[in-house]
Design an enzyme around this catalytic site. Sequence first.
Site, PDB file in Angstrom:
ATOM      1  N   ASP A 291       4.319   0.885  12.077  1.00 49.47           N
ATOM      2  CA  ASP A 291       3.164   0.207  11.482  1.00 49.47           C
ATOM      3  C   ASP A 291       3.060  -1.248  11.908  1.00 49.47           C
ATOM      4  O   ASP A 291       2.105  -1.935  11.525  1.00 49.47           O
ATOM      5  CB  ASP A 291       3.224   0.289   9.953  1.00 49.47           C
ATOM      6  CG  ASP A 291       3.079   1.720   9.452  1.00 49.47           C
ATOM      7  OD1 ASP A 291       3.349   1.958   8.263  1.00 49.47           O
ATOM      8  OD2 ASP A 291       2.726   2.597  10.262  1.00 49.47           O
TER       9      ASP A 291
ATOM     10  N   LYS B   4       0.836  -1.213   0.000  1.00 50.77           N
ATOM     11  CA  LYS B   4       0.000   0.000   0.000  1.00 50.77           C
ATOM     12  C   LYS B   4       0.865   1.255   0.000  1.00 50.77           C
ATOM     13  O   LYS B   4       0.667   2.180  -0.795  1.00 50.77           O
ATOM     14  CB  LYS B   4      -0.919   0.034   1.217  1.00 50.77           C
ATOM     15  CG  LYS B   4      -1.596   1.404   1.436  1.00 50.77           C
ATOM     16  CD  LYS B   4      -2.424   1.453   2.692  1.00 50.77           C
ATOM     17  CE  LYS B   4      -1.698   1.705   3.939  1.00 50.77           C
ATOM     18  NZ  LYS B   4      -1.407   3.124   4.244  1.00 50.77           N
ATOM     19  N   ASN B   5       1.836   1.323   0.897  1.00 51.96           N
ATOM     20  CA  ASN B   5       2.606   2.557   1.056  1.00 51.96           C
ATOM     21  C   ASN B   5       3.601   2.807  -0.063  1.00 51.96           C
ATOM     22  O   ASN B   5       4.147   3.895  -0.172  1.00 51.96           O
ATOM     23  CB  ASN B   5       3.280   2.580   2.431  1.00 51.96           C
ATOM     24  CG  ASN B   5       2.241   2.755   3.522  1.00 51.96           C
ATOM     25  OD1 ASN B   5       1.092   3.090   3.241  1.00 51.96           O
ATOM     26  ND2 ASN B   5       2.627   2.516   4.755  1.00 51.96           N
TER      27      ASN B   5
ATOM     28  N   ARG C  61       0.128  14.928  12.800  1.00 54.00           N
ATOM     29  CA  ARG C  61       0.675  14.704  11.453  1.00 54.00           C
ATOM     30  C   ARG C  61       0.705  15.971  10.610  1.00 54.00           C
ATOM     31  O   ARG C  61       0.068  16.039   9.549  1.00 54.00           O
ATOM     32  CB  ARG C  61      -0.063  13.574  10.746  1.00 54.00           C
ATOM     33  CG  ARG C  61      -0.014  12.264  11.533  1.00 54.00           C
ATOM     34  CD  ARG C  61      -0.692  11.132  10.818  1.00 54.00           C
ATOM     35  NE  ARG C  61       0.109  10.596   9.737  1.00 54.00           N
ATOM     36  CZ  ARG C  61      -0.268   9.535   9.003  1.00 54.00           C
ATOM     37  NH1 ARG C  61      -1.432   8.961   9.248  1.00 54.00           N
ATOM     38  NH2 ARG C  61       0.495   9.075   8.048  1.00 54.00           N
TER      39      ARG C  61
ATOM     40  N   CYS D 180      -5.410  13.441  12.336  1.00 57.49           N
ATOM     41  CA  CYS D 180      -5.571  12.010  12.027  1.00 57.49           C
ATOM     42  C   CYS D 180      -5.696  11.265  13.343  1.00 57.49           C
ATOM     43  O   CYS D 180      -5.215  11.746  14.370  1.00 57.49           O
ATOM     44  CB  CYS D 180      -4.346  11.547  11.244  1.00 57.49           C
ATOM     45  SG  CYS D 180      -4.140   9.776  11.177  1.00 57.49           S
TER      46      CYS D 180
ATOM     47  N   ARG E  24      -8.581  -0.440   3.992  1.00 56.36           N
ATOM     48  CA  ARG E  24      -7.647   0.533   3.432  1.00 56.36           C
ATOM     49  C   ARG E  24      -6.284  -0.080   3.176  1.00 56.36           C
ATOM     50  O   ARG E  24      -5.525   0.401   2.333  1.00 56.36           O
ATOM     51  CB  ARG E  24      -7.471   1.714   4.383  1.00 56.36           C
ATOM     52  CG  ARG E  24      -8.790   2.394   4.736  1.00 56.36           C
ATOM     53  CD  ARG E  24      -8.523   3.607   5.556  1.00 56.36           C
ATOM     54  NE  ARG E  24      -7.699   4.516   4.749  1.00 56.36           N
ATOM     55  CZ  ARG E  24      -7.370   5.728   5.158  1.00 56.36           C
ATOM     56  NH1 ARG E  24      -7.791   6.128   6.344  1.00 56.36           N
ATOM     57  NH2 ARG E  24      -6.645   6.523   4.415  1.00 56.36           N
TER      58      ARG E  24
HETATM   59  C1  EPZ Z   1       4.074   7.109   6.238  1.00 51.42           C
HETATM   60  O1  EPZ Z   1       3.280   8.174   6.746  1.00 51.42           O
HETATM   61  C2  EPZ Z   1       3.146   5.904   6.135  1.00 51.42           C
HETATM   62  N1  EPZ Z   1       2.038   6.222   5.266  1.00 51.42           N
HETATM   63  C3  EPZ Z   1       2.622   5.550   7.516  1.00 51.42           C
HETATM   64  O2  EPZ Z   1       1.850   4.356   7.402  1.00 51.42           O
HETATM   65  C4  EPZ Z   1       3.778   5.277   8.447  1.00 51.42           C
HETATM   66  O3  EPZ Z   1       3.296   5.064   9.740  1.00 51.42           O
HETATM   67  C5  EPZ Z   1       4.740   6.475   8.461  1.00 51.42           C
HETATM   68  O4  EPZ Z   1       5.155   6.797   7.128  1.00 51.42           O
HETATM   69  C6  EPZ Z   1       5.986   6.204   9.281  1.00 51.42           C
HETATM   70  O5  EPZ Z   1       6.648   5.083   8.841  1.00 51.42           O
HETATM   71  C7  EPZ Z   1       2.217   6.149   3.915  1.00 51.42           C
HETATM   72  O6  EPZ Z   1       3.269   5.850   3.397  1.00 51.42           O
HETATM   73  C8  EPZ Z   1       1.033   6.465   3.067  1.00 51.42           C
HETATM   74  P1  EPZ Z   1       6.052  10.550   8.313  1.00 51.42           P
HETATM   75  P2  EPZ Z   1       3.827   9.688   6.736  1.00 51.42           P
HETATM   76  O7  EPZ Z   1       5.978  11.784   7.517  1.00 51.42           O
HETATM   77  O8  EPZ Z   1       4.618   9.903   5.528  1.00 51.42           O
HETATM   78  C9  EPZ Z   1       6.095  13.945  11.699  1.00 51.42           C
HETATM   79  C10 EPZ Z   1       0.035   2.890   7.719  1.00 51.42           C
HETATM   80  O9  EPZ Z   1      -0.401   2.357   8.742  1.00 51.42           O
HETATM   81  N2  EPZ Z   1       6.029  14.909  10.583  1.00 51.42           N
HETATM   82  O10 EPZ Z   1       7.261   9.690   8.169  1.00 51.42           O
HETATM   83  O11 EPZ Z   1       2.678  10.572   6.989  1.00 51.42           O
HETATM   84  C11 EPZ Z   1       4.811  13.123  11.815  1.00 51.42           C
HETATM   85  O12 EPZ Z   1       3.824  13.792  12.517  1.00 51.42           O
HETATM   86  C12 EPZ Z   1       0.460   4.376   7.733  1.00 51.42           C
HETATM   87  O13 EPZ Z   1       0.167   2.300   6.638  1.00 51.42           O
HETATM   88  C13 EPZ Z   1       6.103  16.254  10.842  1.00 51.42           C
HETATM   89  O14 EPZ Z   1       6.220  16.664  11.994  1.00 51.42           O
HETATM   90  O15 EPZ Z   1       4.753   9.676   8.038  1.00 51.42           O
HETATM   91  C14 EPZ Z   1       5.298  11.858  12.508  1.00 51.42           C
HETATM   92  O16 EPZ Z   1       5.334  12.079  13.873  1.00 51.42           O
HETATM   93  C15 EPZ Z   1       0.107   5.057   9.000  1.00 51.42           C
HETATM   94  N3  EPZ Z   1       6.034  17.121   9.815  1.00 51.42           N
HETATM   95  C16 EPZ Z   1       6.706  11.712  11.937  1.00 51.42           C
HETATM   96  O17 EPZ Z   1       7.097  12.986  11.430  1.00 51.42           O
HETATM   97  C17 EPZ Z   1       5.911  16.697   8.508  1.00 51.42           C
HETATM   98  O18 EPZ Z   1       5.847  17.538   7.589  1.00 51.42           O
HETATM   99  C18 EPZ Z   1       6.824  10.678  10.829  1.00 51.42           C
HETATM  100  O19 EPZ Z   1       5.833  10.932   9.857  1.00 51.42           O
HETATM  101  C19 EPZ Z   1       5.854  15.328   8.256  1.00 51.42           C
HETATM  102  C20 EPZ Z   1       5.917  14.433   9.306  1.00 51.42           C
END
Ligand code: EPZ
Length: 432
Positions: A318, A22-23, A128, A123, A410
Amino acid sequence: MDRILIRGGHRLAGRLPISGAKNAALTLMPAALLTDEPLTLRNLPRLADVDGFGHLLNQLGASTAVEGTRPDEFGRVMTIRAGRLTSTEAPYDIVRKMRASILVLGPLIGRGGEARVSLPGGCAIGNRPIDLHLKALEAIGAELEMAAGYVRATAPTINGQGGRLSGGRYRFPVVSVGATENVLMAAVTARGGSCIENAAREPEIVDLCRCLIAMGAKIDGIGTDTIEVEGTDRLHGATYSVMPDRIEAGSYACAAAITGGELELTGVSVDDMGATLSALEEAGVRVEPTREGVRVTADGPLRPLTLSTAPYPGFATDMQAQFMAMLTLAQGASVLTETIFENRYMHVPELARMGADITVSGRTAVVRGVAGLTGAPVMATDLRASMSLILAGLAATGETSVARVYHLDRGYERLEEKLSGVGADIERVSDG
Ligand code: EPZ
């Protein structure tokens, strides 16, 4: 609304096919916006989020043609043609349902020098924010404006020439998967080079880089925390196969462990599952790579673990909920620390309804192993939390009814079919 009913206590055994990730799919699909030629994606999982993304691409003017696959087959082939974009806007109504929609921001700027994307909002698992996406895009030349809940991004005109980013250097203060993907997709068509430091190293990012290279992009440092991109005038079409889903595979590996079973997970690469498989081994589960994937065998009582989630190659956030479910039956107390998302323990009260003994304080959860779980009606709250409830239901005595399974759809392709194929007593019922 659908529910899933599970009558637990059955030992799972057999072969279980793993679908495309998915990701990875959710970042490969928007990459198609970077060219006016067709991008064909094979091994694309049949998931609600993938359908949602297809709908968003259609909204932007891209066509999405799905080749027929046999109903018994998993996955499918989709050809995306973004010949001429009719819009560069991702509306609130789509983005609020699927936050991954934010991943059109980079490719839209990379393709035509402008984009207007709704801010995703909060979320279930955390705030996020997308500040890092925006900072990274600004660092490679984008001009941003926030208004009415939208971000408008443009590539400034230089020497009378518009529509292309300059390129630049950005160091992420914290690792972000999505922000790395967005800036990558914007940088590949910039005028100059870009350097992305402290980049995310997830296998899904490697998959994106490989697909972009198949489309003609120039990228170095793949899989490392420093990615160098040399901007290219134009990308072309390609055919690319989506990597297998390491999180889906890890989830079913926990299903083998929690039911005292033995599963061969086919179509998955063990290289992408390092931290998950070594944690399973630490818990006393036998892990053997096979020609087609990996065999996971429960080998006696489960041992407790101390685990902290971390960016790849660390233990994946995850996988946290699924391991928590498994460790409710370990012999002793486990300690889990969730370092990525601030609100990713919503499965705890639901597992407690089934007899689990879990205490949460702040980001840390202590899971004291119990002798057994009992089936109960429970509620899914987010994608991975819902899988932890399915796992608990597989091990519990009696019947478990999991509500709000749209969360599950999803990210897990035809879960009941896959699990009943290896001996689970599971079915989906509709409450109309
Ligand atoms: C991706 O989300 C995945 N989703 C998530 O999977 C996964 O949990 C996550 O990466 C971490 O591995 C997809 O790929 C579609 P991040 P993403 O940006 O990109 C903070 C699942 O269950 N952050 O790496 O949104 C954020 O709040 C889903 O399949 C900021 O502060 O995650 C978090 O605490 C859930 N500012 C951390 O960084 C930003 O601009 C990591 O988030 C971006 C992120």
